[in-house]
Design a protein around this motif. Structure first.
Motif, mmCIF file in Angstrom:
data_model
loop_
_atom_site.group_PDB
_atom_site.id
_atom_site.type_symbol
_atom_site.label_atom_id
_atom_site.label_comp_id
_atom_site.label_asym_id
_atom_site.label_seq_id
_atom_site.Cartn_x
_atom_site.Cartn_y
_atom_site.Cartn_z
ATOM 1 N N ASP A 144 -4.029 -2.776 -6.102
ATOM 2 C CA ASP A 144 -3.177 -3.474 -5.330
ATOM 3 C C ASP A 144 -1.827 -2.829 -4.856
ATOM 4 O O ASP A 144 -1.845 -1.672 -5.104
ATOM 5 N N ALA A 145 -1.281 -3.477 -3.813
ATOM 6 C CA ALA A 145 -0.048 -2.784 -3.205
ATOM 7 C C ALA A 145 1.061 -3.656 -3.750
ATOM 8 O O ALA A 145 1.112 -4.462 -4.704
ATOM 9 N N LEU A 146 2.341 -3.186 -3.357
ATOM 10 C CA LEU A 146 3.572 -4.043 -3.652
ATOM 11 C C LEU A 146 4.328 -4.711 -2.391
ATOM 12 O O LEU A 146 4.007 -4.465 -1.365
ATOM 13 N N PRO A 147 5.227 -5.739 -2.746
ATOM 14 C CA PRO A 147 5.827 -6.400 -1.869
ATOM 15 C C PRO A 147 6.898 -5.614 -1.344
ATOM 16 O O PRO A 147 8.231 -6.310 -1.683
ATOM 17 N N ILE A 148 6.764 -4.557 -0.697
ATOM 18 C CA ILE A 148 8.035 -3.615 -0.142
ATOM 19 C C ILE A 148 7.677 -3.437 1.197
ATOM 20 O O ILE A 148 6.482 -3.228 1.528
ATOM 21 N N HIS A 149 8.598 -3.449 2.015
ATOM 22 C CA HIS A 149 8.610 -3.195 3.645
ATOM 23 C C HIS A 149 8.552 -1.704 3.605
ATOM 24 O O HIS A 149 9.596 -0.906 3.272
ATOM 25 N N GLU A 150 7.562 -1.169 4.127
ATOM 26 C CA GLU A 150 7.347 0.305 4.303
ATOM 27 C C GLU A 150 8.304 0.936 5.582
ATOM 28 O O GLU A 150 8.444 0.316 6.730
ATOM 29 N N LEU A 151 8.899 2.078 5.107
ATOM 30 C CA LEU A 151 10.065 2.516 6.016
ATOM 31 C C LEU A 151 9.446 3.980 6.558
ATOM 32 O O LEU A 151 9.979 4.426 7.375
ATOM 33 N N ASN A 152 8.209 4.209 6.468
ATOM 34 C CA ASN A 152 7.502 5.549 6.755
ATOM 35 C C ASN A 152 7.107 5.445 8.381
ATOM 36 O O ASN A 152 6.560 4.336 8.607
ATOM 37 N N ASP A 153 7.399 6.351 9.046
ATOM 38 C CA ASP A 153 6.705 6.236 10.530
ATOM 39 C C ASP A 153 5.532 7.152 10.527
ATOM 40 O O ASP A 153 5.499 8.527 10.688
ATOM 41 N N LEU A 154 4.424 6.478 10.036
ATOM 42 C CA LEU A 154 2.958 7.161 9.816
ATOM 43 C C LEU A 154 2.002 6.833 10.851
ATOM 44 O O LEU A 154 2.061 5.448 11.125
ATOM 45 N N PRO A 155 1.103 7.345 11.285
ATOM 46 C CA PRO A 155 0.105 6.792 12.254
ATOM 47 C C PRO A 155 -0.552 5.788 11.365
ATOM 48 O O PRO A 155 -1.395 4.826 11.859
ATOM 49 N N TYR A 156 -0.807 5.791 10.078
ATOM 50 C CA TYR A 156 -1.512 5.065 9.364
ATOM 51 C C TYR A 156 -0.483 4.061 8.658
ATOM 52 O O TYR A 156 -0.745 3.422 7.309
ATOM 53 N N ARG A 157 0.604 3.640 8.888
ATOM 54 C CA ARG A 157 1.792 2.896 8.348
ATOM 55 C C ARG A 157 1.109 1.579 7.986
ATOM 56 O O ARG A 157 0.092 1.072 8.744
ATOM 57 N N SER A 158 1.606 0.919 7.028
ATOM 58 C CA SER A 158 1.170 -0.673 6.809
ATOM 59 C C SER A 158 1.227 -1.436 7.873
ATOM 60 O O SER A 158 2.289 -1.453 8.556
ATOM 61 N N GLN A 159 0.270 -2.320 8.256
ATOM 62 C CA GLN A 159 0.140 -2.983 9.341
ATOM 63 C C GLN A 159 0.559 -4.489 8.843
ATOM 64 O O GLN A 159 0.507 -5.368 9.769
ATOM 65 N N SER A 160 0.953 -4.548 7.603
ATOM 66 C CA SER A 160 1.465 -5.903 7.012
ATOM 67 C C SER A 160 3.020 -5.831 6.481
ATOM 68 O O SER A 160 3.039 -5.272 5.519
ATOM 69 N N ASP A 161 3.874 -6.134 7.419
ATOM 70 C CA ASP A 161 5.391 -6.223 7.076
ATOM 71 C C ASP A 161 5.597 -6.646 5.610
ATOM 72 O O ASP A 161 5.129 -8.038 5.460
ATOM 73 N N GLY A 162 6.335 -6.034 4.948
ATOM 74 C CA GLY A 162 6.719 -6.661 3.638
ATOM 75 C C GLY A 162 5.746 -6.255 2.555
ATOM 76 O O GLY A 162 5.860 -6.574 1.409
ATOM 77 N N LYS A 163 4.543 -5.624 2.882
ATOM 78 C CA LYS A 163 3.550 -5.107 2.089
ATOM 79 C C LYS A 163 3.385 -3.510 2.099
ATOM 80 O O LYS A 163 3.130 -3.115 3.294
ATOM 81 N N MET A 164 3.228 -2.806 1.186
ATOM 82 C CA MET A 164 2.867 -1.308 1.393
ATOM 83 C C MET A 164 2.202 -1.051 0.105
ATOM 84 O O MET A 164 2.326 -1.303 -1.056
ATOM 85 N N HIS A 165 1.420 0.223 0.121
ATOM 86 C CA HIS A 165 0.921 0.902 -0.999
ATOM 87 C C HIS A 165 1.939 1.707 -1.398
ATOM 88 O O HIS A 165 1.845 3.295 -0.916
ATOM 89 N N ALA A 166 3.229 1.425 -2.229
ATOM 90 C CA ALA A 166 4.031 2.200 -2.465
ATOM 91 C C ALA A 166 3.874 2.687 -3.979
ATOM 92 O O ALA A 166 4.987 3.493 -4.473
ATOM 93 N N CYS A 167 2.744 2.764 -4.549
ATOM 94 C CA CYS A 167 2.640 3.297 -5.687
ATOM 95 C C CYS A 167 1.532 4.198 -6.064
ATOM 96 O O CYS A 167 1.088 4.794 -6.903
#
Length: 384
Positions: free
Chosen positions: A76-99
């Motif tokens: 599972d991922a976390l309810p965090i908005h990703e701030l990375n500028d990556l080509p594979y950045r999260s496509q779901s705002d407010g969710k990211m694999h931050a762990c």
């Protein structure tokens, strides 16, 4: 093993980036579990689905031994908005694999592919892909759904990447390596009034302030310093305008500890302090204390095997067998309450800590993690 994992490195990275683009929160890991199941089946692994809803268990059998080992990765991922500028950045705002659970999932998939192709073991490997590690206790739900009754194992193992530890190093310890996690909510009830006439009411904000200050003495003055504990207030909510003293204040936070005795002490001391402080001001307060994850406790036999495997991969000098426990927590603790085993930390090198909006899993450790899982299974199930 080295050539095999080096050969599939780019594929592992592609899988990881795909998972990272499509993060899913606890018990919502439909796409992730579908892909995990499809890949396992393509390797020739027997797949069982449905435990804890989105959980997946892959089973590999070879030889005649009755021995079995469990290897677990979280998804599972976390309810965090990703701030990375990556080509594979999260496509779901407010969710990211931050762990790093995207990386954990891929490492175990890589090991599954290797074990399915080589089958250099005698016994059964259960590959446990667990949902909802973050706050929701998916590991406990899998157990309640019959994980170890349906897939019995002699030992079970978990692994987590750890930023800040030297890249490619392993850290572990016998006994508690991660803390218990409990959460609390305190409701303070006063008597609201106009802010110009505070004497006409009972100000719950003043009471709450005294409670928060008093809570700081629970660990420092009631818990034996050798036992270690943390009590953190993380939320205070009250009022909605400038000129009204509200009726109610809500205080929330969490505690961390390593033993049931300290958990009980924290709860009882907090209850007495909260209620007594409120009473002194003519207010009323109630503590709701919820036990969350237990401490993650490694067994001696699990650490002996995990340590030997890690040392064989990276050298003894890069394996810490007595790392300091961390106040972080893990629901793999529930699995270790059911079976002996070990939870280890794999160094991810420099970078933001997990749960940070700029965190990103270090792809450079993908093959090492996969090698570790494969070697661990082969060691546990070495032919007689």
């Amino acid at each position: 093993m080295t050539d095999f994992f080096d050969d599939i490195y780019e594929e592992l990275v592609a899988w990881r980036h795909d998972f990272h683009r499509h993060p899913e929160l606890a018990f919502e890991e439909e796409r992730t579990s579908n892909l995990v199941a499809e890949r396992l089946e393509s390797f020739g692994v027997e797949v069982t689905r449905g435990l804890a809803g989105t959980g997946v268990v892959g089973t590999l059998r070879h030889g005649t031994s009755a021995r079995a080992v469990g290897l677990r990765a979280d998804m599972d991922a976390l309810p965090i908005h990703e701030l990375n500028d990556l080509p594979y950045r999260s496509q779901s705002d407010g969710k990211m694999h931050a762990c790093g659970h995207d990386g954990h999932t891929v490492m175990l998939l890589g090991a599954a592919r290797f074990l399915a192709e080589t089958r250099r073991f005698d016994g059964t490997v259960h590959l446990i892909f667990q949902p909802a590690e973050e706050n929701e206790g998916g590991g406990k739900v899998m157990i309640e759904d019959g994980l170890f009754e349906r897939f019995p194992v002699d030992r079970v193992y978990g692994l987590h990447n750890f930023p800040g530890f030297s890249e490619g190093s392993f850290s572990m310890r016998e006994g508690a390596i991660m803390a218990a996690f409990d959460k609390f909510e305190i409701t303070v009830e006063g008597r609201g009034t106009h802010a110009a006439f505070p004497h006409a009411g009972i100000d719950p904000i003043v009471v709450a302030a005294q409670i928060v200050t008093g809570l700081q003495s629970v660990v420092s003055r009631r818990v034996d310093p050798i036992s270690r504990a943390v009590l953190s207030v993380t939320q205070i909510n009250a009022g909605n305008t400038w000129n009204v003293i509200p009726e109610v204040v809500t205080i929330r936070g969490c505690t961390r500890s390593f033993t049931p005795k300290v958990q009980t002490l924290l709860e009882s001391t907090m209850k007495t302090m909260v209620e007594g402080t409120a009473e002194a001001y003519g207010a009323r307060a109630e503590l709701e204390y919820t036990r969350g994850y237990p401490p993650t406790v490694n067994t001696a036999d699990g650490i002996e095997i995990a340590g030997a495997v890690a040392s064989g991969l990276v050298g003894e000098e890069r394996v810490d067998l007595d790392v300091k426990p961390t106040m972080g927590s893990e629901d793999f603790a529930f699995m270790l309450q059911e079976c002996p085993g070990a939870y280890v930390l794999l160094g991810a090198g420099p970078g933001p800590m997990v749960h940070h909006p700029r965190y990103d899993f270090n792809d450079g450790i993908l093959t090492l993690g996969a090698r570790y899982w494969a070697r661990l299974a082969e060691t546990e199930l070495a032919p007689a």
